[in-house]
Design a protein around this motif. Structure first.
Motif, PDB file in Angstrom:
ATOM      1  N   VAL A 256       5.672   2.012   7.194  1.00 15.01           N
ATOM      2  CA  VAL A 256       7.017   1.417   7.158  1.00 15.01           C
ATOM      3  C   VAL A 256       7.669   1.236   5.781  1.00 15.01           C
ATOM      4  N   HIS A 257       6.532   0.682   5.047  1.00 14.52           N
ATOM      5  CA  HIS A 257       6.975   0.379   3.449  1.00 14.52           C
ATOM      6  C   HIS A 257       7.414   1.824   2.695  1.00 14.52           C
ATOM      7  N   GLU A 258       6.761   3.012   3.054  1.00 15.09           N
ATOM      8  CA  GLU A 258       7.037   4.299   2.410  1.00 15.09           C
ATOM      9  C   GLU A 258       8.690   4.503   2.817  1.00 15.09           C
ATOM     10  N   LYS A 259       8.972   4.273   3.915  1.00 18.81           N
ATOM     11  CA  LYS A 259      10.251   4.600   4.395  1.00 18.81           C
ATOM     12  C   LYS A 259      11.566   3.227   4.249  1.00 18.81           C
ATOM     13  N   TYR A 260      10.948   2.206   4.372  1.00 17.88           N
ATOM     14  CA  TYR A 260      11.623   1.206   4.109  1.00 17.88           C
ATOM     15  C   TYR A 260      11.166  -0.028   3.303  1.00 17.88           C
ATOM     16  N   PRO A 261      11.136   0.091   2.104  1.00 16.74           N
ATOM     17  CA  PRO A 261      10.467  -0.705   1.097  1.00 16.74           C
ATOM     18  C   PRO A 261      10.903  -2.164   1.063  1.00 16.74           C
ATOM     19  N   ASN A 262      12.165  -2.406   1.596  1.00 17.28           N
ATOM     20  CA  ASN A 262      12.792  -3.580   1.346  1.00 17.28           C
ATOM     21  C   ASN A 262      12.459  -4.702   2.423  1.00 17.28           C
TER      22      ASN A 262
ATOM     23  N   GLU B  30      -1.449  -4.122  -1.699  1.00 19.55           N
ATOM     24  CA  GLU B  30      -1.255  -2.773  -2.753  1.00 19.55           C
ATOM     25  C   GLU B  30      -0.397  -1.845  -2.383  1.00 19.55           C
ATOM     26  N   GLN B  31      -0.306  -1.338  -1.154  1.00 17.58           N
ATOM     27  CA  GLN B  31       0.157  -0.270  -0.720  1.00 17.58           C
ATOM     28  C   GLN B  31       1.737  -0.480  -0.123  1.00 17.58           C
ATOM     29  N   ALA B  32       1.760  -1.667   0.463  1.00 14.15           N
ATOM     30  CA  ALA B  32       2.794  -1.951   1.356  1.00 14.15           C
ATOM     31  C   ALA B  32       3.790  -3.148   0.958  1.00 14.15           C
ATOM     32  N   ASN B  33       3.245  -3.814  -0.214  1.00 15.10           N
ATOM     33  CA  ASN B  33       3.711  -4.921  -0.725  1.00 15.10           C
ATOM     34  C   ASN B  33       3.943  -6.024   0.453  1.00 15.10           C
ATOM     35  N   LEU B  34       2.636  -6.258   0.993  1.00 11.94           N
ATOM     36  CA  LEU B  34       2.508  -7.283   2.097  1.00 11.94           C
ATOM     37  C   LEU B  34       2.910  -8.681   1.605  1.00 11.94           C
ATOM     38  N   TYR B  35       3.987  -9.305   2.170  1.00  4.45           N
ATOM     39  CA  TYR B  35       4.160 -10.729   1.764  1.00  4.45           C
ATOM     40  C   TYR B  35       3.533 -11.736   2.078  1.00  4.45           C
TER      41      TYR B  35
END
Length: 131
Positions: free
Chosen positions: A77-83, A103-108
């Motif tokens: 999901v992060h690769e396509k929709y980082p926000n 690290e790879q998906a900016n987990l909140y």
């Protein structure tokens, strides 16, 4: 313009229902509440919402699911929709999976089951308020 969405992903229906009820109680009609029982189903829902020009603001995902695990799903999901704000809700994720998704998906945030309702709500509110 359609309402923005919050997507919950878990292979246990009872958890999805609980999350949806809790979020509706807290946020009312401010958002669409979508649920998926697998990462594959969630990816389909994301594409449908994007086609309808619906913003997905938050995804709350379990880690241990059949097929694609939560960390792999959130990274995709992060690769396509980082926000999109990503929250993992888990009872069983190993530390390396949590670290990888940070690290790879900016987990909140990563919350552990059983979760505290107010902590989950505050986590989502804080995530929505961040710039």
């Amino acid at each position: 313009m359609p309402k923005p969405a919050i997507l919950c992903v878990d292979d246990e229906t009872v958890i999805l229902n609980s999350l949806k009820i809790q979020l509706k109680k807290e946020f009312g009609n401010a958002y669409l509440y979508e649920v998926a029982e697998s990462a594959d189903e969630a990816l389909e829902i994301i594409e449908e919402l994007k086609q309808d020009q619906t913003d997905i603001l938050v995804i709350v995902s379990d880690w241990l699911m059949p097929g694609i695990k939560g960390d792999e799903f959130l990274i995709k999901v992060h690769e396509k929709y980082p926000n999109i704000i990503k929250v993992m809700l888990t009872g069983q994720a190993d530390e390396s999976a949590i670290q990888r998704v940070k690290e790879q998906a900016n987990l909140y945030a990563c919350l552990h089951k059983p979760w505290d309702n107010q902590v989950l709500v505050n986590t989502i509110k804080n995530g929505l308020e961040k710039p």
